[in-house]
Design a protein around this motif. Structure first.
Motif, short mmCIF file in Angstrom:
data_model
loop_
_atom_site.label_atom_id
_atom_site.label_comp_id
_atom_site.label_asym_id
_atom_site.label_seq_id
_atom_site.Cartn_x
_atom_site.Cartn_y
_atom_site.Cartn_z
N UNK A 138 -1.47 4.80 15.94
CA UNK A 138 0.45 4.47 15.70
C UNK A 138 0.73 5.46 14.58
N UNK A 139 -0.60 6.85 14.46
CA UNK A 139 0.43 7.71 13.27
C UNK A 139 1.54 8.52 13.60
N UNK A 140 2.37 8.63 12.92
CA UNK A 140 3.80 8.97 13.75
C UNK A 140 3.95 10.35 12.43
N UNK A 141 4.01 11.49 13.30
CA UNK A 141 5.77 12.30 12.74
C UNK A 141 6.73 12.63 13.51
N UNK A 142 7.40 13.19 12.61
CA UNK A 142 8.95 13.84 12.76
C UNK A 142 9.10 14.96 12.20
N UNK A 143 9.72 15.81 12.59
CA UNK A 143 9.69 17.36 12.10
C UNK A 143 11.30 17.82 12.54
N UNK A 144 12.49 17.55 12.14
CA UNK A 144 13.67 18.19 12.88
C UNK A 144 14.24 19.58 11.52
N UNK A 145 13.65 21.57 12.23
CA UNK A 145 14.58 21.73 11.32
C UNK A 145 15.68 22.65 11.70
N UNK A 146 16.42 22.72 10.97
CA UNK A 146 18.12 23.13 11.21
C UNK A 146 17.89 24.08 10.80
N UNK A 147 18.44 25.84 11.12
CA UNK A 147 18.97 27.71 10.14
C UNK A 147 20.42 27.13 10.47
N UNK A 150 1.67 10.32 17.93
CA UNK A 150 2.51 11.10 18.46
C UNK A 150 3.62 11.85 17.39
N UNK A 151 4.29 13.09 17.57
CA UNK A 151 4.70 14.11 16.89
C UNK A 151 5.68 14.39 17.65
N UNK A 152 7.12 14.34 16.93
CA UNK A 152 8.10 14.78 17.36
C UNK A 152 8.97 15.96 16.29
N UNK A 153 9.31 17.37 17.33
CA UNK A 153 9.60 18.00 16.83
C UNK A 153 10.80 18.64 16.90
N UNK A 154 11.45 19.22 16.59
CA UNK A 154 12.89 19.62 16.91
C UNK A 154 13.29 20.50 15.67
N UNK A 155 13.14 22.06 16.70
CA UNK A 155 13.62 23.53 15.91
C UNK A 155 15.65 23.21 16.33
N UNK A 156 16.36 23.79 15.39
CA UNK A 156 17.39 24.23 15.40
C UNK A 156 18.04 25.44 14.92
N UNK A 157 18.92 26.36 16.01
CA UNK A 157 19.07 27.64 15.41
C UNK A 157 20.98 27.75 15.66
N UNK A 158 22.01 28.21 14.53
CA UNK A 158 22.64 28.11 14.41
C UNK A 158 23.26 29.82 13.36
N UNK A 159 23.88 30.11 14.77
CA UNK A 159 24.36 31.89 14.28
C UNK A 159 25.61 31.96 14.33
N UNK A 160 26.19 32.36 13.04
CA UNK A 160 28.18 32.84 12.78
C UNK A 160 28.33 34.18 12.93
N UNK A 161 26.84 35.24 12.67
CA UNK A 161 27.65 36.50 12.86
C UNK A 161 26.58 36.93 13.62
#
Length: 405
Positions: free
Chosen positions: A284-293, A318-329
């Motif tokens: 039942x070990x759980x980790x969650x990581x959400x990375x926003x740049x 279970x490990x949940x991992x979500x990387x996100x990247x926004x670029x406005x230039x």
């Protein structure tokens, strides 16, 4: 203090459709997330919100209730500060500068903590000063049934240099805001270590601003606690500002360890590196990581990279991992993101076993090498040794199977 972004009262964290029909769509990007100092502007999360989807809300329910607990804080948590004379300064009341200069609550526990914590704990590194040893803030929970709210300010004045260590032990229901200000030309390292007892719950929001030619290394280490949710946010606002954001976690059965990381390149020619690593063992070990740049429209010359790596050691973790990247230039030096979750590298194990190392020892060495990359980036030698020993103890507690959940 006034609300910085209006949140729709019916569904906080949502935006109205352009057709004006009165319905709402969820906020999907970190830059759109509403912020307010008033807990009433945030509804109790349901788990459908993008920023709560991985969190076990039933377990952190005490941190979602806006009740007056100021009289009980001393019964819940003890503080001890080891800092040079003059570094710990008085901060009285919500309006006492620099409280709120950087920090804007983005969720209900953070807004409650801001409101209910009357006086902040303020550490200020004087201008051009260099702290010769780490400044240590020890936070010890005394009662898992009691609730405490906290606001911590770490302020590095221009051209100063210091390392600040926040250590969390014991048990409590602990809601915490950490406000970090790195002024022009300063160099600051902040390390937050969570070694709570198994019945502790901890929700913490770290928000930092890094100004012209300044540097911040921010590290989150989570080993203990039932539910630990530490969400760091860094804004590189000044030209030439730099940050390194690191994370290390080891989740056992029954633990939920979570970090939602936000790096905002606001100013020109800024540089950021994000690397979080975690290991999990127990069904039942759980980790969650959400990375926003987010690289903003003025973030020309930005150099940015974020990555999350997870090593699953036993069935059912279970490990949940979500990387996100926004670029406005379009004028950047480089940007990228990556995420991976899996078992042991068979080639590494084969290499070690081919040289006469038994399989169990080979697996232990692989885990130590995997997590040790983060340990070695912490600029506190005594803490590095302590964390290595803690990883060894975690591995000894449960046999490693080396399979993916």
């Amino acid at each position: 203090m006034s609300t910085t972004t209006e949140a729709p009262r019916a569904v906080p964290g949502s935006l109205p459709h352009s057709d004006g029909a009165g319905s709402f769509v969820p906020v999907q990007t970190r830059s759109e997330r509403p912020a307010s100092f008033d807990p009433a502007d945030f509804s109790v999360p349901t788990g459908r919100e993008v920023n709560w989807r991985y969190t076990p809300l039933d377990r952190i329910r005490p941190l979602l209730i806006d009740e007056d607990t100021e009289s009980g804080d001393d019964l819940a948590v003890d503080y001890r500060i080891d800092a040079p004379d003059g570094y710990h300064v008085e901060s009285t009341g919500h309006e006492a500068a620099p409280r709120g200069e950087v920090f804007r609550p983005e969720d209900l526990p953070s807004a409650i903590a801001f409101k209910r914590c009357a006086n902040a704990l303020h550490v200020r590194i004087p201008q051009s000063a260099t702290a010769e040893r780490p400044i240590v803030i020890e936070i010890t929970g005394k009662d898992a049934s009691r609730h405490a709210n906290a606001h911590v300010i770490v302020e590095a004045m221009p051209q100063s240099a210091a390392t600040v260590l926040l250590r969390h032990r014991g048990a409590a229901q602990y809601a915490q805001n950490v406000e970090i200000i790195v002024r022009d030309g300063a160099r600051l390292e902040v390390v937050s270590v969570q070694q709570w007892d198994d019945d502790a719950i901890h929700a913490s929001a770290h928000q930092a601003r890094v100004l012209r030619d300044a540097f911040l290394r921010h590290t989150v280490v989570s080993f203990g606690g039932g539910v630990v949710r530490v969400n760091p946010s860094v804004a590189l606002t000044g030209p030439g500002a730099q940050t390194e954001m690191y994370g290390l976690s080891f989740a056992d059965a029954g633990q939920h360890l979570e970090s939602q990381v936000y790096l905002h390149h606001e100013g020109p020619h800024t540089k950021g590196e994000v690397l979080y690593k975690g290991a999990l063992q127990g069904a039942s070990a759980r980790s969650a990581w959400v990375g926003d740049v987010l690289i903003g429209p003025d973030g020309v010359g930005t150099d940015s990279y974020e990555a999350n790596r997870n090593l699953v050691l036993t069935e059912g973790a279970r490990a949940d991992s979500v990387p996100n990247l926004e670029i406005e230039t379009g004028d950047i030096a480089g940007a990228g993101h990556a995420s991976a979750t899996g078992r042991f590298d068979d080639e590494q194990l084969f290499y070690l076993q081919a040289r006469g190392i038994p399989e169990d020892e080979a697996r232990r060495l692989v885990v130590l090498g995997f997590l040790g990359e983060i340990v070695q980036k912490i600029g506190i030698p005594d803490l590095q040794g302590e964390l290595t020993a803690a990883i060894e103890a975690e591995l000894a507690a449960t046999p490693v199977e080396g399979v993916v959940a």
